[in-house]
Design a protein around this motif. Structure first.
Motif, short mmCIF file in Angstrom:
data_model
loop_
_atom_site.label_atom_id
_atom_site.label_comp_id
_atom_site.label_asym_id
_atom_site.label_seq_id
_atom_site.Cartn_x
_atom_site.Cartn_y
_atom_site.Cartn_z
N PRO A 118 0.84 -1.20 0.00
CA PRO A 118 0.00 0.00 0.00
C PRO A 118 0.88 1.25 0.00
O PRO A 118 1.84 1.35 0.75
CB PRO A 118 -0.78 -0.13 1.31
N GLY A 119 0.57 2.18 -0.86
CA GLY A 119 1.35 3.41 -0.93
C GLY A 119 2.52 3.34 -1.88
O GLY A 119 3.25 4.31 -2.06
N ARG A 169 11.37 -7.84 3.19
CA ARG A 169 11.99 -6.56 2.88
C ARG A 169 11.18 -5.87 1.79
O ARG A 169 10.35 -6.50 1.12
CB ARG A 169 13.45 -6.73 2.47
N ALA A 170 11.39 -4.59 1.64
CA ALA A 170 10.64 -3.80 0.65
C ALA A 170 11.60 -3.03 -0.23
O ALA A 170 12.72 -2.70 0.17
CB ALA A 170 9.68 -2.84 1.35
N ASP A 171 11.15 -2.75 -1.43
CA ASP A 171 11.91 -1.95 -2.38
C ASP A 171 10.98 -0.89 -2.99
O ASP A 171 10.02 -1.24 -3.66
CB ASP A 171 12.48 -2.82 -3.48
N PRO A 172 11.22 0.39 -2.70
CA PRO A 172 12.27 0.93 -1.83
C PRO A 172 12.01 0.61 -0.36
O PRO A 172 10.90 0.23 0.02
CB PRO A 172 12.18 2.43 -2.10
N ASP A 177 7.97 -0.66 11.14
CA ASP A 177 6.57 -0.83 11.50
C ASP A 177 5.69 -0.98 10.26
O ASP A 177 4.66 -1.66 10.30
CB ASP A 177 6.10 0.35 12.38
N HIS A 178 6.09 -0.40 9.14
CA HIS A 178 5.36 -0.62 7.90
C HIS A 178 5.49 -2.07 7.43
O HIS A 178 4.52 -2.67 6.97
CB HIS A 178 5.86 0.33 6.81
#
Length: 311
Positions: A118-119, A169-172, A177-178
């Motif tokens: 999301p986002g 993990r996320a990219d970017p 907490d997200h």
């Protein structure tokens, strides 16, 4: 000279006197050898006939040496133990009754799930039997258990079973907490990726270590799993515009070309007749014999889940 030695000497002299001389001796030996060879072949032929009569396949062939029987070399292919696909133990929860379709793959032998966050950005979740290598730092609650920040604080890891460690993990990169909030949105419902290819036979002794919509890699037993195609047998989908020139071959009625070994690989391209190519790339370090390579390709079915990839 002892009594035993006298007896041996007399016995040898007696047999030497009774033996045929010169050419007669050689002819006698040759005649007996031919007689025994004919009798051996007759016995083998009779045994094979009996076994064939009761439906038993005899995987034997005569070797170059006369009168010698050896077992034929085994095929480099075998039947697969199950579908060549990948399942991830978690999936996204429905939103307004709709479940987002995640991208599920096998990467370096590990199931992975990727999904838009999301986002913006993409979250990638990997599951493995042991805790990921590398340091862990700040504790972070994740899905009701204690997780930790990992690496350079751009990932979180947590355990949900005896051999079930997750790394997210996320990219970017996004705050921890997200990531934890995204992990909480997942449900314990397994999701299986559609198989890009099905296989009638597979390379014997090899393990699948990568599955994506564009490629499947078969890793030899002495090579560690990784995300590359190097040193492996890779099956891909291509397009006819990329077809290379090579030696023409027939693959189950489809025209194909065989090239190499070149740059460390033998490449078989099969024209599927609809603008697509089935591509089998075999590393020269672990080559499939040509008859097995053609048989392997003939047993591959391209499914609607496959998309063109590149080696």
């Amino acid at each position: 000279m002892s009594d035993v030695e006298h007896r041996v000497r007399d016995l040898l002299r007696r047999h030497a006197a009774e033996a045929p001389a010169g050419a007669t001796l050689l002819t006698t030996v040759r005649t007996e050898s031919r007689r025994r060879a004919r009798r051996t072949r007759a016995v083998v032929a009779a045994a094979v006939a009996v076994l064939a009569g009761i439906g038993v396949t005899v995987p034997l062939r005569l070797a170059a040496g006369p009168g010698t029987v050896t077992v034929a070399e085994p095929s480099a292919l075998t039947e697969p133990s199950g579908p060549v696909t990948v399942t991830f133990p978690l999936s996204p929860a429905p939103v307004d009754g709709v479940v987002a379709a995640p991208d599920v793959r096998l990467e370096a032998g590990l199931p992975t799930l990727s999904l838009p966050m999301p986002g913006g950005g993409t979250a990638t979740l990997t599951v493995r039997p042991t805790r990921p290598a590398g340091p862990v730092t700040t504790p972070v609650p994740v899905r009701g258990v204690q997780g930790f920040l990992a690496g350079t604080a751009d990932a979180i890891v947590w355990q949900e079973g005896p051999e079930q460690w997750f790394e997210l993990r996320a990219d970017p990169a996004v705050p921890a907490d997200h990531l934890a909030g995204f992990a909480k949105s997942l449900v314990a419902t397994p999701v299986t990726a559609p198989a890009p290819f099905t296989f009638a036979v597979v390379p014997a002794g090899y393990a699948v270590d990568n599955i994506s919509p564009g490629a499947v890699t078969f890793c030899p037993p002495d090579l560690p799993f990784d995300a590359s195609f190097v040193g492996k047998i890779t099956v891909m989908l291509g397009v006819t515009a990329e077809r290379s020139t090579g030696r023409p071959v027939d693959v189950a009625g489809h025209p194909g070309t065989l090239t190499g070994p070149q740059d460390g690989y033998v490449v078989l391209q099969v024209d599927l007749g609809d603008g697509r190519l089935l591509v089998v790339q075999s590393a020269a370090s672990v080559p499939l014999p040509e008859p097995d390579l053609l048989r392997f390709a003939a047993g591959i079915t391209v499914t609607p889940a496959a998309t063109p990839g590149r080696g």
